[in-house]
Scaffold this motif. Structure first.
Motif, short mmCIF file in Angstrom:
data_model
loop_
_atom_site.label_atom_id
_atom_site.label_comp_id
_atom_site.label_asym_id
_atom_site.label_seq_id
_atom_site.Cartn_x
_atom_site.Cartn_y
_atom_site.Cartn_z
N GLY A 67 0.67 -1.32 -0.12
CA GLY A 67 -0.04 -0.06 0.22
C GLY A 67 0.85 1.36 -0.18
N SER A 68 2.21 1.26 0.08
CA SER A 68 3.07 2.26 -0.02
C SER A 68 3.09 3.02 -1.37
CB SER A 68 4.29 2.02 0.75
OG SER A 68 4.41 1.53 1.80
N LEU A 69 2.80 4.16 -1.43
CA LEU A 69 2.90 5.05 -3.09
C LEU A 69 4.11 5.85 -2.88
CD1 LEU A 69 -0.89 6.04 -3.11
CD2 LEU A 69 0.11 4.17 -4.13
N PRO A 70 4.60 5.91 -4.35
CA PRO A 70 5.70 6.70 -4.51
C PRO A 70 5.38 8.14 -3.89
CG PRO A 70 5.35 5.51 -6.25
CD PRO A 70 4.03 5.40 -5.41
N PHE A 71 6.50 8.72 -3.15
CA PHE A 71 6.28 9.84 -2.43
C PHE A 71 6.13 11.19 -3.41
CE2 PHE A 71 7.69 14.19 -0.56
CZ PHE A 71 6.93 13.76 0.77
N ASN B 71 -6.41 13.89 -3.86
CA ASN B 71 -7.08 14.63 -3.10
C ASN B 71 -6.30 14.85 -1.91
OD1 ASN B 71 -7.81 12.57 -1.05
ND2 ASN B 71 -9.16 11.70 -2.67
N THR B 72 -6.92 15.97 -1.14
CA THR B 72 -6.35 16.37 0.19
C THR B 72 -6.30 15.30 1.29
OG1 THR B 72 -6.87 18.63 -0.46
CG2 THR B 72 -6.38 18.12 1.92
N ALA B 73 -7.35 14.51 1.51
CA ALA B 73 -7.51 13.48 2.36
C ALA B 73 -6.34 12.49 2.08
CB ALA B 73 -8.73 12.96 2.32
N ALA B 74 -5.89 12.05 0.84
CA ALA B 74 -4.91 11.09 0.57
C ALA B 74 -3.71 11.70 0.83
CB ALA B 74 -4.92 10.46 -1.10
N TRP B 75 -3.31 13.03 0.68
CA TRP B 75 -2.16 13.60 0.88
C TRP B 75 -1.97 13.69 2.52
CZ3 TRP B 75 -0.61 18.06 3.49
CH2 TRP B 75 0.66 18.38 3.36
N LEU B 76 -2.97 13.90 3.31
CA LEU B 76 -2.88 14.07 4.78
C LEU B 76 -2.35 12.82 5.60
CD1 LEU B 76 -5.98 16.53 5.56
CD2 LEU B 76 -3.46 16.92 6.05
N ARG B 77 -2.44 11.58 4.63
CA ARG B 77 -1.87 10.43 5.29
C ARG B 77 -0.47 10.61 5.64
NH1 ARG B 77 -5.16 6.17 1.21
NH2 ARG B 77 -7.05 6.84 1.77
N ARG B 78 0.20 11.48 4.96
CA ARG B 78 1.79 11.79 5.17
C ARG B 78 1.92 12.56 6.48
NH1 ARG B 78 3.63 13.45 -0.91
NH2 ARG B 78 2.18 11.94 -1.99
N ASP C 222 -7.85 24.54 6.25
CA ASP C 222 -6.27 24.68 6.44
C ASP C 222 -5.70 23.43 5.88
OD1 ASP C 222 -6.79 26.97 8.27
OD2 ASP C 222 -7.50 25.76 9.96
N GLN C 223 -6.46 22.30 5.67
CA GLN C 223 -5.70 21.25 5.29
C GLN C 223 -5.23 21.70 3.81
OE1 GLN C 223 -8.71 18.13 5.32
NE2 GLN C 223 -8.58 17.96 7.79
N GLU C 224 -5.98 22.09 3.16
CA GLU C 224 -5.65 22.30 1.61
C GLU C 224 -4.46 23.60 1.77
OE1 GLU C 224 -5.51 22.29 -2.39
OE2 GLU C 224 -6.78 20.85 -1.13
N ALA C 225 -4.42 24.66 2.74
CA ALA C 225 -3.28 25.44 2.72
C ALA C 225 -2.20 24.89 2.96
CB ALA C 225 -3.64 26.35 3.87
N MET C 226 -2.24 23.85 4.01
CA MET C 226 -1.06 23.04 4.55
C MET C 226 -0.53 22.31 3.16
SD MET C 226 -0.67 20.37 7.66
CE MET C 226 1.06 19.88 8.01
#
Length: 510
Positions: free
Chosen positions: A158-162, A168-175, A187-191
């Motif tokens: 399940g590890s995706l290339p960095f 979407n933002t939700a997938a990015w926030l897993r980092r 705030d999530q999108e701004a981050m």
């Protein structure tokens, strides 16, 4: 460190240490150190603080002779080509190369999975096969093994290339670690946008709560963390070694083990007490059966009036079909006697164990265990002495002190066997009634040259007579040193043969 922190640290260290020669590798708490002429890098994978750090205060010590020696031998002389986080997970990859005089180029890679208790470090060759790992997997493990000699390394499922764009933002926030994730969608999108604009490798980091012991340090400003101030990447990545807790002294470990044994013994005695029913219950059942005509029951239970009850209640008594009621009543009376003796004995032993446990607890809480060098204080020396290596624990036997000498004896075959062949020393004296069954009595001596007074010898022999099957007023008691007592071949616990013995005739106490 979460994935973003680890990626930012890898970018900065890659920029600072590119083409640096690795001079050595040594151990770190939960990871390892990589030493170059310019910096000392701490790569921590199994305990806090996890991640990639810059240790400015490291002082290299002696020869590398521990688990990191294979890595030290293989990495010395290699140049760092790249440090990166290739997957959207807490995995660091360090690629290194070395050019031989023959122009042949060797390439190796170091993989560090900063997962805490599941963390691992692996060495890959140029074909990406694992040649060394900190912790090898087992073929019979529950999970699919990933660290076996010679297999191709693969990241966790399940590890995706960095560098792969997140849908979407939700997938990015897993980092981002859950404790750092903003609550609002804006705030999530701004981050996420702030990270995309972070192009400089050693861009400033952000720090919150400067005066606390555990400040929040992050490569991006966190909206939900309150005011944060900007700091340099070198300051943010400075390695702070974990505090080393003081190790307990030898006496503390001894007392802890003895306290645990006492607690287990107390629990077992309380369980035994619960199993032994009140003797009056057995007596009541016996009296009820005696009051009935002596007959042969054909059922498993019989009803009888309870003559001890003022209301005339009826008892349901378990019986054995085919055995007369009066004979079973006698069995209930014997069971009452056994229960009474057992409960009385358990109460005495329970009181002794609880008193000793209170003493051990008081010694531990008062801090009177001794100095850091392990020297016991007078207050606890007697408690520690019983548990030192080579000195048996006498708390499980009946004992009595006469004339400064300790006398020990068992109450059954197992206790006798344990006392004679495990607790006693070869120079202790052993007493036993002649030609009859009885308790083994052991008289403690400091050494083989210790002289025992005749009065103490007579007292030990008198205990052996009283704790035997003999009902005579006087009897012959044999005694010898423990080293002359041996287990009887083919015999059960407590059955012995002995030689080089002497006999002494004593009378019971009036």
């Amino acid at each position: 460190m979460d994935t973003l922190q680890l990626a930012a640290a890898a970018q900065c260290l890659d920029h600072q240490l590119a083409r640096q020669v690795i001079q050595g590798i040594s151990d770190a708490p939960g990871g390892l150190y990589l030493h170059t002429a310019k910096a000392h890098i701490a790569l921590i994978v199994q305990r806090a603080p996890l991640g990639l750090w810059w240790d400015t205060a490291f002082q290299k010590s002696g020869a590398l002779t521990t688990w990191s020696s294979p890595l030290h031998q293989r990495f010395s002389g290699f140049r760092i080509q790249r440090i990166r986080v290739p997957w959207a997970d807490r995995i660091v990859r360090m690629d290194c190369s070395r050019v031989h005089i023959s122009k042949r180029v060797d390439q190796i890679s170091l993989i560090a999975e900063c997962f805490g208790g599941r963390g691992n470090i692996a060495l890959l060759d140029e074909t990406q096969h694992i040649r060394w790992a900190w912790r090898w997997d087992r073929l019979d493990g529950k999970a699919a093994p990933r660290f076996l000699p010679g297999i191709v390394y693969a990241p966790p499922e399940g590890s995706l290339p960095f560098t792969q764009p997140s849908p979407n933002t939700a997938a990015w926030l897993r980092r981002v670690a859950p404790r750092y994730r903003p609550q609002s969608g804006a705030d999530q999108e701004a981050m996420r946008e702030a990270w995309s604009r972070r192009l400089e490798p050693c861009a400033p980091w952000w720090r919150h709560a400067v005066d606390t012991d555990h400040p929040v340090v992050y490569p991006l400003p966190l909206p939900d963390q309150g005011p944060m101030r900007e700091i340099s990447a070198q300051e943010a990545l400075r390695f702070v070694p974990p505090a080393i807790l003081p190790q307990p002294s030898a006496q503390e470990r001894i007392l802890a083990r003895q306290r645990e044994r006492l607690q287990q013994r107390i629990r077992k005695m309380r369980q035994d007490m619960a199993r032994w029913e009140d003797p009056e219950v057995y007596r009541t059942q016996a009296f009820a059966l005696f009051a009935l005509p002596d007959a042969i029951p054909s059922t498993l239970h019989i009803s009888a009036p309870d003559h001890t009850s003022a209301t005339g209640a009826t008892l349901t008594i378990p019986v054995t079909p085919g055995t007369s009621l009066h004979r079973q009543a006698q069995g209930y009376m014997r069971q009452a006697q056994r229960s009474q003796r057992a409960r009385r004995e358990i109460v005495l032993r329970l009181q002794e164990a609880e008193q000793l446990l209170q003493q051990l607890t008081a010694v531990t809480e008062d801090g009177s265990i001794g100095s850091a060098t392990g020297s016991p204080t007078p207050a606890d020396s007697t408690l520690v002495k019983a548990s030192k290596k080579g000195t048996p624990d006498d708390t499980g036997f009946h004992h009595q002190v006469i004339g400064g000498f300790t006398l020990l004896w068992g109450k059954n075959a197992k206790e006798n066997d344990h006392l004679t062949f495990r607790a006693a020393k070869p120079w202790d004296l052993w007493f036993h009634i002649q030609d009859l069954g009885g308790s083994h009595v052991v008289l403690r001596r400091e050494n083989r040259q210790t002289v025992v007074p005749e009065a103490v010898m007579a007292a030990a022999a008198r205990i052996a007579l009283q704790q035997s099957q003999s009902r005579a007023v006087s009897g012959e008691v044999d005694w010898t040193e423990i080293r002359h007592v041996h287990r009887k071949p083919g015999g059960g616990p407590g059955q012995v043969i002995y030689r080089h013995f002497q006999s002494i005739r004593v009378r019971r106490n009036d």
